[in-house]
Design a protein around this motif. Structure first.
Motif, mmCIF file in Angstrom:
data_model
loop_
_atom_site.group_PDB
_atom_site.id
_atom_site.type_symbol
_atom_site.label_atom_id
_atom_site.label_comp_id
_atom_site.label_asym_id
_atom_site.label_seq_id
_atom_site.Cartn_x
_atom_site.Cartn_y
_atom_site.Cartn_z
ATOM 1 N N ILE A 60 -82.191 -99.463 5.298
ATOM 2 C CA ILE A 60 -81.346 -99.849 4.162
ATOM 3 C C ILE A 60 -80.438 -100.976 4.626
ATOM 4 N N VAL A 61 -80.309 -102.028 3.822
ATOM 5 C CA VAL A 61 -79.499 -103.178 4.219
ATOM 6 C C VAL A 61 -78.591 -103.621 3.084
ATOM 7 N N GLY A 62 -77.668 -104.538 3.432
ATOM 8 C CA GLY A 62 -76.739 -105.096 2.462
ATOM 9 C C GLY A 62 -77.292 -106.331 1.766
ATOM 10 N N THR A 63 -76.439 -106.964 0.998
ATOM 11 C CA THR A 63 -76.888 -108.087 0.169
ATOM 12 C C THR A 63 -77.301 -109.306 0.991
ATOM 13 N N LYS A 64 -76.559 -109.622 2.057
ATOM 14 C CA LYS A 64 -76.887 -110.797 2.860
ATOM 15 C C LYS A 64 -78.235 -110.624 3.555
ATOM 16 N N GLU A 65 -78.465 -109.438 4.085
ATOM 17 C CA GLU A 65 -79.740 -109.153 4.745
ATOM 18 C C GLU A 65 -80.876 -109.179 3.718
#
Length: 349
Positions: free
Chosen positions: A29-34
């Motif tokens: 699971i990653v954030g928006t930038k990733e």
């Protein structure tokens, strides 16, 4: 099978697992930038915003770990009651992302800290537990969050400080890995060896240049892995560091060249792969516990499953500093933990 037959010590720092430990399943699971980077299509989940519906950055990071474990269990078709231990850690003080994020699972927790090398540390200890017969199934989990890490180690985002070009960008993300002594219906890969790192301190004090601080540790672990197993760099399809970025990569290659070891043809760094250097302003690249974890789950294991890579040496790297040590003028030591991951042969899966 006896423990003596399952495990064989190799050299001074390594262990060969005679009976491999399988990575049954994993989740990222990653954030928006990733989610805007080159690996975006490979992640299991991308957050719509980096708060993940929470009230603080720290709570957001806890939710990352909780959801990553849920996804990994769901993908494997297993229940939490089947898991003997969780090996988990993060960058925050007292590992609060792990403790608050994983408490509701009510699974025995072994908390671990290796800074950004924690993914390698949890996989190593989890594999040892399974190989040694102490557990049939374990979970290895770690995470990081750009905003919580900046708040913990540098400056809160509201301060608006400028970052030097040597600085790396802490990845917002969590990776969870389910390790087992059996393959199940289909495992993703297998762990066949471990090289536990030593603390390496070259006297560097720049907390905005983690790559340079961690490169000596990566060099030492890679060198000793090759020595202990009697291998050449070409025996690995890839030698993958976790968090060195562009600055640390140059330092690593130079340090190994001094030992007459050339890994330029095999080396890859998760911190370089996860962001687009031309389109995303991350300076030296990515770092953080989540950097190597999500890249392993989404990208590296996929390449192994597809048969592109048969054997890789996975070496997450960590900078062992805290606000206390930095403010007292101490150096920034590094550590790196190596995990040998191989494809599952025909008829084995």
């Amino acid at each position: 099978m006896s423990q003596e037959k399952n495990v064989c010590s190799m050299g001074k720092q390594s262990i060969e697992l005679k009976t491999p430990v399988y990575i049954r399943e994993s989740a990222s699971i990653v954030g928006t930038k990733e989610g805007q980077g080159p690996l975006a299509e490979l992640f299991d989940m991308i957050g719509e915003d980096d708060m993940f519906g929470c009230d603080s950055w720290e709570e957001a990071e806890s939710s990352l770990q909780k959801d990553a474990v849920f996804l990994a269990l769901n993908k494997a078709g297993m229940k939490k009651e089947e898991i003997r231990y969780i090996f988990a850690g993060d960058l925050l003080g007292q590992s609060i992302a792990s403790s608050f994020g994983l408490a509701s699972y009510e699974i025995p927790l072994i908390g671990m800290y290796g800074a950004c090398s924690t993914c390698g540390l949890t996989l190593s200890m989890g594999a040892m537990a399974v190989s040694g017969g102490f557990a049939e199934h374990v979970l290895c989990v770690t995470s990081s969050h750009f905003a919580s890490a900046e708040k913990e180690f540098r400056f809160p985002l509201g301060y608006g400080n400028q970052r030097p070009l040597s600085a790396s960008w802490t990845v917002t993300g969590s990776g969870a890995f389910l390790l087992s002594g059996d393959k199940g219906t289909k495992a993703r890969a297998k762990i066949t060896g471990i090289t536990t790192g030593k603390i390496m301190d070259y006297g560097l004090k720049d907390s905005q240049n983690m790559g340079a601080c961690m490169a000596p540790a990566a060099c030492d672990t890679i060198y000793n892995n090759l020595k202990d197993f009697g291998r050449k760099p070409s025996d690995y399809d890839k030698i993958i560091t976790g968090d060195l970025g562009t600055v640390g990569q140059h330092a690593l290659l130079d340090l190994l060249n001094e030992k007459d070891v050339d890994i330029a043809g095999q080396h890859m760094d998760c911190g370089i792969e996860i962001y687009d250097a031309k389109e995303q302003d991350t300076h030296a690249g990515g770092s953080g516990c989540g950097c190597s974890a999500v890249t392993l789950s989404a990208y590296i294991l996929k390449k192994i499953e597809e048969g592109v890579w048969k054997r890789v040496l996975f070496v997450p790297t960590g900078a062992l500093l805290s606000k206390t040590s930095f403010n007292e003028g101490q150096t920034v030591p590094g550590i790196a933990h190596g995990v040998v991951i191989e494809a599952i042969g025909e008829g084995e899966a």
